[in-house]
Write a protein that holds these residues in place. Structure first.
Motif, PDB file in Angstrom:
ATOM      1  N   TYR A 133       0.832  -1.209   0.000  1.00  0.00           N
ATOM      2  CA  TYR A 133       0.000   0.000   0.000  1.00  0.00           C
ATOM      3  C   TYR A 133       0.868   1.261   0.000  1.00  0.00           C
ATOM      4  N   VAL A 134       0.432   2.233  -0.784  1.00  0.00           N
ATOM      5  CA  VAL A 134       1.032   3.570  -0.811  1.00  0.00           C
ATOM      6  C   VAL A 134      -0.104   4.579  -0.709  1.00  0.00           C
ATOM      7  N   TYR A 135       0.117   5.646   0.051  1.00  0.00           N
ATOM      8  CA  TYR A 135      -0.924   6.632   0.330  1.00  0.00           C
ATOM      9  C   TYR A 135      -0.521   7.975  -0.277  1.00  0.00           C
ATOM     10  N   PHE A 136      -1.513   8.685  -0.809  1.00  0.00           N
ATOM     11  CA  PHE A 136      -1.274   9.988  -1.412  1.00  0.00           C
ATOM     12  C   PHE A 136      -2.305  10.983  -0.892  1.00  0.00           C
ATOM     13  N   MET A 137      -1.923  12.244  -0.856  1.00  0.00           N
ATOM     14  CA  MET A 137      -2.896  13.321  -0.696  1.00  0.00           C
ATOM     15  C   MET A 137      -2.879  14.117  -1.981  1.00  0.00           C
ATOM     16  N   HIS A 138      -4.072  14.362  -2.532  1.00  0.00           N
ATOM     17  CA  HIS A 138      -4.136  15.123  -3.783  1.00  0.00           C
ATOM     18  C   HIS A 138      -5.409  15.951  -3.838  1.00  0.00           C
ATOM     19  N   THR A 139      -5.373  16.965  -4.657  1.00  0.00           N
ATOM     20  CA  THR A 139      -6.541  17.795  -4.910  1.00  0.00           C
ATOM     21  C   THR A 139      -7.390  17.127  -5.981  1.00  0.00           C
ATOM     22  N   VAL A 162      -5.881   9.150  -0.359  1.00  0.00           N
ATOM     23  CA  VAL A 162      -6.231   7.950  -1.115  1.00  0.00           C
ATOM     24  C   VAL A 162      -5.154   6.887  -0.909  1.00  0.00           C
ATOM     25  N   ARG A 163      -5.507   5.667  -1.288  1.00  0.00           N
ATOM     26  CA  ARG A 163      -4.572   4.543  -1.189  1.00  0.00           C
ATOM     27  C   ARG A 163      -4.484   3.837  -2.531  1.00  0.00           C
ATOM     28  N   MET A 164      -3.255   3.497  -2.923  1.00  0.00           N
ATOM     29  CA  MET A 164      -3.028   2.711  -4.129  1.00  0.00           C
ATOM     30  C   MET A 164      -2.109   1.537  -3.769  1.00  0.00           C
TER      31      MET A 164
END
Length: 676
Positions: free
Chosen positions: A429-435, A443-445
């Protein structure tokens, strides 16, 4: 219980009591509607028990379908809290459907036993109302009928509708030190009360909601101002930022620069400071400031007097400085003499940056960095094109994908922070914050070592705007995810415990509020303007760097439930209940972004300040030592600093390609800094 027919009466307004509105918007008063004044089907008004309010209560008939129906008014549409005061002197639950305008809004709401028929309890339910008149019906769903119903307390829905985006601004009148900013009017369901005027991310002023123009004064001649307008209503809801207009003030009619400043001297040189004095300059109008410089890099601006103590100098380092004078028109004198000195030797505790080299080039706004568990490579995000790269220790980079649904804000939004799950080797799992279109998301990818895949939204509802989006992600020693969020150019959100904005959030890896959070929701700390850097020290404490508005940038030690002051405080203040920063800087010297900790020293990357700040923590106390600066003006805008696993090294990124730096795409770099 009776088995009567319908008793019809008009609803009367009774006592109004305070109730906190749900979500954003203003607090509202709750209006009490007495059950005995409502429309009653198969029930009767009774007074044979004690503790009721009004003139009585409704005794439901013991049949399925018996109901009490209220007619209520809402000033505008939205979610409201309905509190039903009831008594149930039996051991049997008496559930009821709560309907709004003929549709069931809350099915089979439980009304369990109270101690006896004289003991009253309250059941609260959220419903959605339309603007204007609504019917609210409580219907028994079993043959036992409903409980005794005393009243309904209805909270007026909060105003959650933001004003529309203001029309494109323009500058119809421009002078040397002023300009008139005009814009298209915004609309709102309850009325626009004010317009906030911004230059980049800093608020310059405001205008009343009836205005569509304001004259800005005290500007610098022949200077371009990047201006936007945000509308605000009485509830504090703010619009998206208007389109941008760049307006350049006229060159000044004063073309005479000040005279050369007198002789510059440096005395009392230490490892981090020097006392500077110089002779005064003169001007045909007035000298307004002196700039202490090294080449074209300004170390300090002095507006009063002809001396200063220059602090934040790197230890054991040579300096060559001069001073120039400026007048109000922006005319700059020739420089005075150059003074040269070397600061004293470095203290050994914690180490200092000893070398810097380019690790990788060709980047465009590299924003977030997170190491993979093997410590041999990291994932790096690029803000405006939403790409994600793997960058190895030897500088090799490979694109591994993009983050879907990401959008820019023509400012500070886009693809921001990244955090690799500490258990990545088992869950990938990798997590991002985005607009995104509706706001900012966490979100998680998944990442299989070569390609990103999947996409799952963990948290929405974080408001966005052109500036102040926060965006940093970091896993703590507790295995929980920490998230920094800006106040989306809506300062009051920072003080609202129910808002996700202007906060440090703490959450689980499946998107839930972390257990033990101080307010029972996602919020870990509040009162933040635009928090950026996050780092944990050797004792597990969380440090944070934060953009100020026009006065002070901050380095904070974050504690659960603490309030860091914005918008009441910027920098240190003495307001009760506010937590002061551990260090502050003038915004021209910092505008901090990422931070990292190496050997109990905080390293803070600075954008506008174009330098890397070194801030030693004094042992395991809450005090910090004297901040010192490295690479001042050498590499431009420094965005993210990250510790290299297993080494006394940092990775340091630039973002000179952003809208403030103005460099061509591909001009940004990642540096490797060694601490020794």
């Amino acid at each position: 219980m009776t088995r009567d027919g319908i008793l019809a009466c008009s609803v009367s307004l009774a006592l109004a009591v305070p109730l906190v509105a749900l979500g954003q918007g203003t607090a509202s008063a709750a209006t009490d509607y007495q059950a005995e004044d409502a429309r009653i089907s198969q029930g009767t008004v009774a007074t044979n028990h004690t503790g009721y309010t009004g003139s009585g209560f409704v005794d439901y008939t013991n049949v399925k379908g018996s109901y009490v129906e209220f007619t209520v008014d809402a000033a505008f549409a939205g979610t409201a809290s309905v509190a039903l005061r009831y008594a149930n002197g039996t051991a049997t639950d008496r559930p009821m459907d709560l309907s709004v305008n003929g549709a069931v809004a809350a099915p089979a709401v439980s009304f369990p036993a109270t101690a006896d028929w004289n003991t009253w309890a309250t059941k609260a339910v959220n419903v959605t109302l339309k603007a204007g008149t609504n019917t609210l019906r409580a219907t028994a769903t079993t043959d036992n009928g409903g409980p005794n119903l005393d009243r309904v307390s209805l909270g007026t829905p909060a105003d959650t509708q933001a004003p529309t985006r203001p029309g494109a601004p323009s500058c119809p009148d421009i002078g040397e030190d002023r300009l008139t900013l005009a814009w298209g009017a915004s609309t709102d369901d309850t009325g626009v009360t004010a317009y906030d005027l911004y230059e980049h991310g800093n608020k310059l002023g405001e205008a009343p909601g009836t205005a569509t123009a304001r004259t800005l004064t005290g500007l610098t001649p022949n200077t371009t101002y990047d201006l936007t307008v945000i509308a605000r209503d009485a509830a504090g809801n703010t619009s998206p930022a208007s389109p941008v207009v760049d307006c350049t003030t006229r060159p000044s009619s004063d073309s005479t620069p000040p005279t050369v400043p007198g002789t510059l001297r440096a005395d009392n040189v230490t490892s981090s400071s020097a006392d500077l004095t110089w002779g005064p300059s003169t001007d045909d109008r007035a000298v307004v400031a002196y700039d202490v410089r090294s080449g074209t890099t300004v170390y300090k601006t002095v507006t009063t007097g002809t001396s200063t103590t220059l602090t934040g100098l790197a230890c054991d380092s040579p300096y060559s400085l001069d001073v120039v004078a400026r007048d109000a028109a922006g005319n700059v004198s020739p420089p005075g003499n150059t003074v040269t000195f070397t600061t004293n030797a470095c203290a050994t505790d914690g180490g200092v940056p000893s070398s810097i080299s380019t690790l990788s080039s060709g980047w465009t706004i590299p924003w977030g960095t997170s190491w993979l568990p093997d410590g041999q490579s990291a994932l790096v995000t690029e803000r405006d094109d939403f790409r994600v790269w793997k960058l190895t220790r030897n500088g090799t980079r490979t694109q591994v994908g993009t983050v879907p649904n990401a959008v820019t804000t023509n400012g500070e939004g886009g693809l921001l922070g990244v955090a690799v799950d500490p258990r990545w080797e088992t869950n990938h799992y990798v997590y991002f914050m985005h607009t995104a279109a509706e706001g900012n998301r966490v979100v998680r990818m998944t990442y299989d070592g070569g390609t990103l895949g999947g996409y799952k939204v963990l948290l929405q509802g974080i408001k966005k705007n052109r500036y102040h989006n926060g965006g940093r992600l970091l896993f703590g020693p507790d295995g929980l995810l920490y998230v920094s969020t800006g106040e989306a150019q809506q300062p009051d959100l920072a003080q609202d415990r129910n808002s996700l904005n202007g906060k440090i959030l703490r959450m689980t890896t499946d998107g839930k509020p972390a257990p033990g959070n101080p307010f029972g929701n996602y919020v870990y700390s509040l009162g933040h303007r635009n928090p950026q850097g996050l780092a944990f020290d050797r004792t597990g404490r969380l440090w944070e760097a934060e953009f100020g508005n026009s006065s002070k940038d901050e380095l904070n030690l974050i504690k659960p439930g603490a309030n860091y002051g914005w918008p009441t405080c910027e920098g240190t203040c003495s307001v009760a209940g506010m937590t002061n920063p551990k260090a502050t800087w003038n915004v021209s010297e910092a505008s901090p972004s990422g931070i990292a900790i190496v050997r109990n020293v905080v390293y803070m990357a600075s954008l506008r300040g174009e330098r890397l700040w070194r801030v030693p923590i004094e042992g395991d106390t809450e005090k910090v030592g004297t901040p010192t600066a490295y690479y001042v003006g050498t590499y431009g805008r420094l965005r993210t600093v990250t510790k290299v696993p297993g080494a006394d090294q940092l990775w340091l990124t630039t973002t000179n390609c952003d809208n403030n730096g103005g460099a061509a795409d591909g001009s940004d770099q990642v540096f490797r800094v060694t601490i020794s």
